[in-house]
Design a protein around this motif. Structure first.
Motif, PDB file in Angstrom:
ATOM      1  N   ILE A  90      36.261  48.359  24.643  1.00 41.33           N
ATOM      2  CA  ILE A  90      37.405  48.763  23.833  1.00 41.33           C
ATOM      3  C   ILE A  90      38.520  47.744  24.056  1.00 41.33           C
ATOM      4  O   ILE A  90      38.837  47.400  25.192  1.00 41.33           O
ATOM      5  CB  ILE A  90      37.914  50.169  24.232  1.00 41.33           C
ATOM      6  N   ASP A 146      37.857  55.880  28.242  1.00 38.53           N
ATOM      7  CA  ASP A 146      37.231  54.630  27.808  1.00 38.53           C
ATOM      8  C   ASP A 146      36.942  53.721  28.998  1.00 38.53           C
ATOM      9  O   ASP A 146      35.893  53.075  29.058  1.00 38.53           O
ATOM     10  CB  ASP A 146      38.131  53.898  26.811  1.00 38.53           C
ATOM     11  N   TYR A 195      33.328  49.388  17.181  1.00 37.86           N
ATOM     12  CA  TYR A 195      33.942  50.310  18.135  1.00 37.86           C
ATOM     13  C   TYR A 195      35.037  49.615  18.954  1.00 37.86           C
ATOM     14  O   TYR A 195      36.075  50.199  19.243  1.00 37.86           O
ATOM     15  CB  TYR A 195      32.873  50.862  19.084  1.00 37.86           C
ATOM     16  N   THR A 196      34.781  48.364  19.313  1.00 33.52           N
ATOM     17  CA  THR A 196      35.728  47.628  20.142  1.00 33.52           C
ATOM     18  C   THR A 196      37.025  47.325  19.393  1.00 33.52           C
ATOM     19  O   THR A 196      38.115  47.425  19.949  1.00 33.52           O
ATOM     20  CB  THR A 196      35.092  46.299  20.602  1.00 33.52           C
TER      21      THR A 196
END
Length: 265
Positions: A98, A109, A198-199
């Motif tokens: 992330i 996270d 997602y990152t």
């Protein structure tokens, strides 16, 4: 691309349901390896496995595994050892990241990044070490990152996990060389995969990088080529690796000159 030494060998790949892991699986299949594909999404694993069976006629087994669930890893590898005598190659590819500045980083996270990128990788590795040591044969390949060599803004936690992977890999290499087992770290820059969905949900990072983004098929080719060789590291692209080397020698200069580029996430 051929690696004749892979024919008939057993290869286990984590994070094989997409992205780089999927392409590594295809390249291993081209070389007639026996494959075990691990990932959370069994439906996507089956899609990859079916393509391999149809195109290459290769024996391919899928097993659902979230590598952050450390309790399940030993049983998964026990199941593999029930089907085959030995695991010849382990490719620790599963990863999670992330982008966020340290102040904004969610602890959930952070925990997941360390669980997948570090603890899961180490746990999978521990599952194959005894057999490889006993046989005095095998290759462990850990997918790290250029972020493990040069940390940049918004990637403090992710970079920390990859620093840990490199530290573990370098120590493991020295331990395993006594038993004839190869250990390789792969340090790619950004790869054009779903990882960045997602990152970096906004998609700005890959867009800003443009043509310097690596293609997963090319990275997979480089990895499969070095299996069963003494290759210490694969660093891609070369210029990004040189930036990390320069940072070691002249950290203040590199951080000052590269500040604008480093904040492109």
């Amino acid at each position: 691309m051929k690696n004749k030494d892979l024919e008939g060998k057993t290869v286990v790949i984590t994070g094989a349901s997409g992205g780089l892991g999927e392409y590594i699986a295809y390249k291993c299949a081209e070389n007639k390896a026996r494959l075990f594909l691990l990932a959370r999404n069994e439906d996507r694993l089956n899609r990859v496995a079916n393509r391999i069976r149809e195109e290459h006629g290769i024996d391919c087994t899928v097993m659902a595994l979230d590598v952050s669930d450390l309790r399940k890893i030993p049983s998964i590898f026990e199941r593999i050892y029930e089907e085959v005598e030995a695991i010849d190659v382990l490719i620790n590819n599963a990863g999670y990241g992330i982008f966020a500045e340290a102040e904004d980083l969610k602890l959930t996270d952070l925990e997941r990044m360390f669980s997948i990128n570090v603890l899961g990788l180490i746990s999978c590795t521990k599952a194959v070490i005894p057999s490889m040591r006993k046989r005095q044969f095998g290759h462990i390949i850990n997918i790290a990152s250029q972020a493990g060599k040069l940390a940049t803004p918004k990637s403090s936690a992710y970079a920390a996990t990859k620093h840990a992977v490199l530290g573990f890999t370098n120590s493991l290499r020295m331990e395993m060389v006594r038993f004839g087992v190869y250990v390789t770290a792969v340090n790619p820059g950004p790869i054009r995969t779903e990882f960045f969905r997602y990152t970096d949900p906004e998609g700005a990072y890959l867009e800003n990088l443009g043509r310097v983004v690596l293609e997963p098929e090319k990275v997979a080719e480089k990895i499969v080529q070095v299996i069963f060789t003494k290759k210490r590291e694969i660093n891609l692209p070369w210029w990004m690796n040189w930036t990390s080397i320069l940072h070691t020698l002249m950290p203040n200069t590199v951080e000052r000159l590269g500040r604008k580029a480093f904040f492109k996430k």
